[in-house]
Design a protein around this motif. Structure first.
Motif, mmCIF file in Angstrom:
data_model
loop_
_atom_site.group_PDB
_atom_site.id
_atom_site.type_symbol
_atom_site.label_atom_id
_atom_site.label_comp_id
_atom_site.label_asym_id
_atom_site.label_seq_id
_atom_site.Cartn_x
_atom_site.Cartn_y
_atom_site.Cartn_z
ATOM 1 N N ARG A 100 -8.547 66.862 -85.420
ATOM 2 C CA ARG A 100 -9.523 67.699 -86.366
ATOM 3 C C ARG A 100 -8.749 67.977 -87.428
ATOM 4 N N PRO A 101 -9.391 68.301 -88.678
ATOM 5 C CA PRO A 101 -8.624 68.663 -89.883
ATOM 6 C C PRO A 101 -7.988 70.202 -89.613
ATOM 7 N N GLU A 102 -8.565 70.949 -88.640
ATOM 8 C CA GLU A 102 -8.082 72.234 -88.595
ATOM 9 C C GLU A 102 -6.482 72.217 -87.628
ATOM 10 N N GLY A 103 -6.731 70.884 -86.718
ATOM 11 C CA GLY A 103 -5.333 70.525 -86.055
ATOM 12 C C GLY A 103 -4.272 70.357 -86.896
ATOM 13 N N VAL A 104 -4.660 69.481 -88.000
ATOM 14 C CA VAL A 104 -3.760 69.105 -89.106
ATOM 15 C C VAL A 104 -2.962 70.338 -89.814
#
Length: 233
Positions: A100-104
């Motif tokens: 997910r984007p927040e993980g990146v």
């Protein structure tokens, strides 16, 4: 005129009508920009396939195609995917890579990760999501072989879609600079009038060409040709 010849002529007529669709493609291009970009000569990019739990990711050959074309068209340095993933072990392994984007964002905020990326010279990480799929098909074709000869009769068609989105992450800010995407659909056909005649729509190849051009323009701070435009051929 024999029955087979009459049937072949009827099928040829149907095949000719099908040819009006065969090999035809429609492409849609879109871009969304959050921040300005102007990649420098000493900076590089890397393309990574977004991981999925079900294991379906952008194809390796497509990723290589986009990277190679973008490098040739613009001169932008593209770091090899495998080389980059190995240098980032274990954070980009399938079991640990962010989905997910927040993980990146969290990954890029880690000091050790930032240090390793800095060593690689990569300024932008391009997260590619999508695939090429067959979405429809129809018709049939039959081939026979006999002592008197052989041949194929009938026609079949299939429609494919290449749908890809590339999210551009700026390593220096650990935020997204924006995204570019392309969607290409095309109809191919195989027509049998004695000899099979294929008419193939290069859906994935066209998607590669367009995404590479879009990404190159995006990273250099320019505008891609007719973003969000729909084209047919």
């Amino acid at each position: 005129m024999t029955r087979i010849s009459q049937q072949s002529l009827r099928l040829a007529g149907a095949g000719a009508a099908t040819l009006l669709l065969a090999g035809c493609m429609t492409a849609t291009l879109e871009e969304s920009r959050n921040t300005s970009t102007a990649i420098q000569a000493h900076e590089a990019v890397v393309l990574l396939a977004k991981p999925h739990v079900e294991g379906i990711t952008a194809e390796d050959e497509f990723m290589d195609c986009v990277g190679n074309k973008m490098s040739r068209q613009t001169g932008i340095q593209v770091v090899a995917n495998d080389q980059f993933v190995d240098s980032m072990f274990p954070w980009l392994e399938p079991s640990t890579a962010p989905q997910r984007p927040e993980g990146v964002t969290k990954l890029l905020a880690k000091d050790v990760v930032a240090e390793r990326i800095a060593e690689s010279g990569v300024r932008y990480l391009i997260w590619v999501d999508g695939a090429t799929r067959q979405i429809d098909s129809g018709g049939s074709i039959t081939c026979t072989l006999s002592p008197a000869g052989g041949g194929c009769i009938g026609f079949g068609w299939w429609e494919k879609e290449s749908d890809y989105q590339a999210v551009v992450w700026d390593i220096s800010t650990a935020k997204t600079a924006g995204s570019v995407s392309t969607n290409v659909t095309g109809t191919s056909a195989l027509i049998g009038v004695v000899v099979p005649l294929p008419f193939i729509a290069r859906v994935q190849g066209t998607a590669c060409d367009r995404l590479a051009t879009q990404l190159g323009a995006f990273l250099q701070g320019g505008d891609p040709a007719d973003p969000a435009a729909t084209e047919g051929s």
